[in-house]
Design a protein around this motif. Structure first.
Motif, mmCIF file in Angstrom:
data_model
loop_
_atom_site.group_PDB
_atom_site.id
_atom_site.type_symbol
_atom_site.label_atom_id
_atom_site.label_comp_id
_atom_site.label_asym_id
_atom_site.label_seq_id
_atom_site.Cartn_x
_atom_site.Cartn_y
_atom_site.Cartn_z
ATOM 1 N N ASP A 159 0.963 -1.203 -0.010
ATOM 2 C CA ASP A 159 0.037 -0.024 -0.137
ATOM 3 C C ASP A 159 0.813 1.285 -0.081
ATOM 4 O O ASP A 159 0.787 2.300 -0.695
ATOM 5 C CB ASP A 159 -0.856 0.020 1.113
ATOM 6 N N ARG A 160 1.810 1.319 0.976
ATOM 7 C CA ARG A 160 2.485 2.314 0.970
ATOM 8 C C ARG A 160 3.353 2.671 -0.433
ATOM 9 O O ARG A 160 3.628 3.675 -1.007
ATOM 10 C CB ARG A 160 3.760 2.156 1.878
ATOM 11 N N GLU A 161 3.973 1.559 -1.286
ATOM 12 C CA GLU A 161 4.497 1.720 -2.438
ATOM 13 C C GLU A 161 3.647 2.366 -3.437
ATOM 14 O O GLU A 161 4.098 3.341 -4.225
ATOM 15 C CB GLU A 161 5.134 0.626 -2.870
ATOM 16 N N ILE A 162 2.720 2.009 -3.779
ATOM 17 C CA ILE A 162 1.610 2.567 -4.639
ATOM 18 C C ILE A 162 1.326 3.957 -4.373
ATOM 19 O O ILE A 162 0.902 4.565 -5.240
ATOM 20 C CB ILE A 162 0.271 1.935 -4.895
ATOM 21 N N VAL A 163 0.913 4.517 -2.865
ATOM 22 C CA VAL A 163 0.813 5.880 -2.827
ATOM 23 C C VAL A 163 1.894 6.697 -3.045
ATOM 24 O O VAL A 163 1.824 7.697 -3.615
ATOM 25 C CB VAL A 163 0.551 6.062 -1.437
ATOM 26 N N LEU A 164 3.094 6.127 -2.742
ATOM 27 C CA LEU A 164 4.447 6.882 -3.104
ATOM 28 C C LEU A 164 4.500 6.900 -4.963
ATOM 29 O O LEU A 164 4.757 8.036 -5.242
ATOM 30 C CB LEU A 164 5.642 6.237 -2.763
ATOM 31 N N MET A 165 4.223 5.735 -5.345
ATOM 32 C CA MET A 165 4.480 6.108 -6.958
ATOM 33 C C MET A 165 3.349 6.922 -7.470
ATOM 34 O O MET A 165 3.666 7.890 -8.209
ATOM 35 C CB MET A 165 4.128 4.499 -7.332
ATOM 36 N N ARG A 166 1.980 7.066 -6.881
ATOM 37 C CA ARG A 166 1.144 7.694 -7.433
ATOM 38 C C ARG A 166 1.139 9.229 -7.314
ATOM 39 O O ARG A 166 0.952 10.141 -7.946
ATOM 40 C CB ARG A 166 -0.381 7.164 -7.083
ATOM 41 N N HIS A 167 1.738 9.520 -5.875
ATOM 42 C CA HIS A 167 1.861 10.795 -5.248
ATOM 43 C C HIS A 167 2.995 11.433 -5.280
ATOM 44 O O HIS A 167 3.266 12.493 -6.018
ATOM 45 C CB HIS A 167 0.848 10.912 -4.015
ATOM 46 N N THR A 183 -2.435 -5.771 -13.948
ATOM 47 C CA THR A 183 -3.303 -5.200 -15.087
ATOM 48 C C THR A 183 -3.857 -3.673 -14.693
ATOM 49 O O THR A 183 -3.467 -3.402 -13.374
ATOM 50 C CB THR A 183 -4.639 -5.925 -14.992
ATOM 51 N N GLU A 184 -4.126 -2.945 -15.311
ATOM 52 C CA GLU A 184 -4.475 -1.582 -14.859
ATOM 53 C C GLU A 184 -5.817 -1.492 -14.196
ATOM 54 O O GLU A 184 -5.811 -0.684 -13.161
ATOM 55 C CB GLU A 184 -5.094 -0.767 -16.192
ATOM 56 N N ALA A 185 -6.682 -2.455 -14.254
ATOM 57 C CA ALA A 185 -7.735 -2.582 -13.260
ATOM 58 C C ALA A 185 -7.299 -2.837 -11.849
ATOM 59 O O ALA A 185 -7.784 -2.337 -10.897
ATOM 60 C CB ALA A 185 -8.707 -3.613 -13.671
ATOM 61 N N ALA A 186 -6.360 -4.025 -11.852
ATOM 62 C CA ALA A 186 -5.628 -4.586 -10.251
ATOM 63 C C ALA A 186 -4.885 -3.146 -9.831
ATOM 64 O O ALA A 186 -5.094 -2.906 -8.527
ATOM 65 C CB ALA A 186 -4.711 -5.520 -10.633
ATOM 66 N N ALA A 187 -4.099 -2.527 -10.605
ATOM 67 C CA ALA A 187 -3.287 -1.330 -10.116
ATOM 68 C C ALA A 187 -4.358 -0.190 -9.461
ATOM 69 O O ALA A 187 -4.075 0.148 -8.439
ATOM 70 C CB ALA A 187 -2.619 -0.721 -11.172
#
Length: 205
Positions: A159-167, A183-187
């Motif tokens: 969860d932390r990784e995807i928040v850092l990547m997006r923001h 997949t884009e849907a899973a991301a």
């Protein structure tokens, strides 16, 4: 955070000539973005022993050595390829310093992770907390920004990784999916789940 895609494409075309100066210009554009990516992911205890700039240098040396192969078959955007190399270096650095046969870094006093940029924290807090722009609400948002890094550290790794990547990195959902092999849907679902968890940590009431 990452260099403009069109500028990068031009630099890649120049680098295909094999001219060292062209390669240096290309890699030089990514030195600071890579340092910021590594700083936010480097364990605070290990950061007392290892400077992020040293890891960046190792990443750029490896990129220079492997650039010819990448240019022959660029199966992902250049900035995602570089951050993939950086991620491997971060994992290797953590492994070496955690398992080394010497005094554990776990016994050393931790230091705080580098804070987010103002733009990153303002954007995320605004997304999580919808308040009117009054003096009181602005004070609340400033306090939430201060707590943001601590709240992010309480998320699990995925969860932390995807928040850092997006923001922090401002990667699109498509880029995140490519980087994480989803997949884009899973991301997208993982990102929304991470935001829900972050909001629960940041503003539980």
């Amino acid at each position: 955070m990452w260099p403009n895609r069109d500028d990068t494409d031009r630099l890649l075309e120049d680098a295909k000539t094999g001219e060292p100066a062209a390669v240096d210009r290309l890699l030089g554009e990514f030195r600071e973005p890579l340092r910021r990516v590594i700083n936010l992911r480097l364990d605070p205890a290990i950061a007392r022993r290892v400077d992020a700039s040293d890891i960046v240098q190792d990443v750029l040396i490896e990129a220079n050595q492997r650039l010819v192969d990448y240019l022959k078959q660029p199966n992902m955007p250049f900035h995602l390829w570089l951050r993939h190399l950086a991620q491997d270096r971060i994992i290797d650095t953590h492994r070496r310093h955690r398992l080394a046969q010497r005094r554990s870094v776990d016994r050393e006093q931790a230091i705080a992770r580098p804070g987010w940029t103002d733009e990153s924290s303002v954007s995320l807090v605004a997304q999580l907390v919808n308040t009117e722009r009054t003096p009181a609400s602005e004070a609340i948002q400033h306090e939430l920004q201060r707590k943001l890094s601590t709240a992010i550290d309480q998320l699990d790794d995925a969860d932390r990784e995807i928040v850092l990547m997006r923001h922090h990195e401002a990667l699109s959902n498509q880029e995140v999916a490519k980087a994480l092999d989803l997949t884009e849907a899973a991301a997208s679902m993982r990102y929304l789940r991470a935001l829900r968890k972050l909001r629960e940590v940041l503003v539980p009431e």
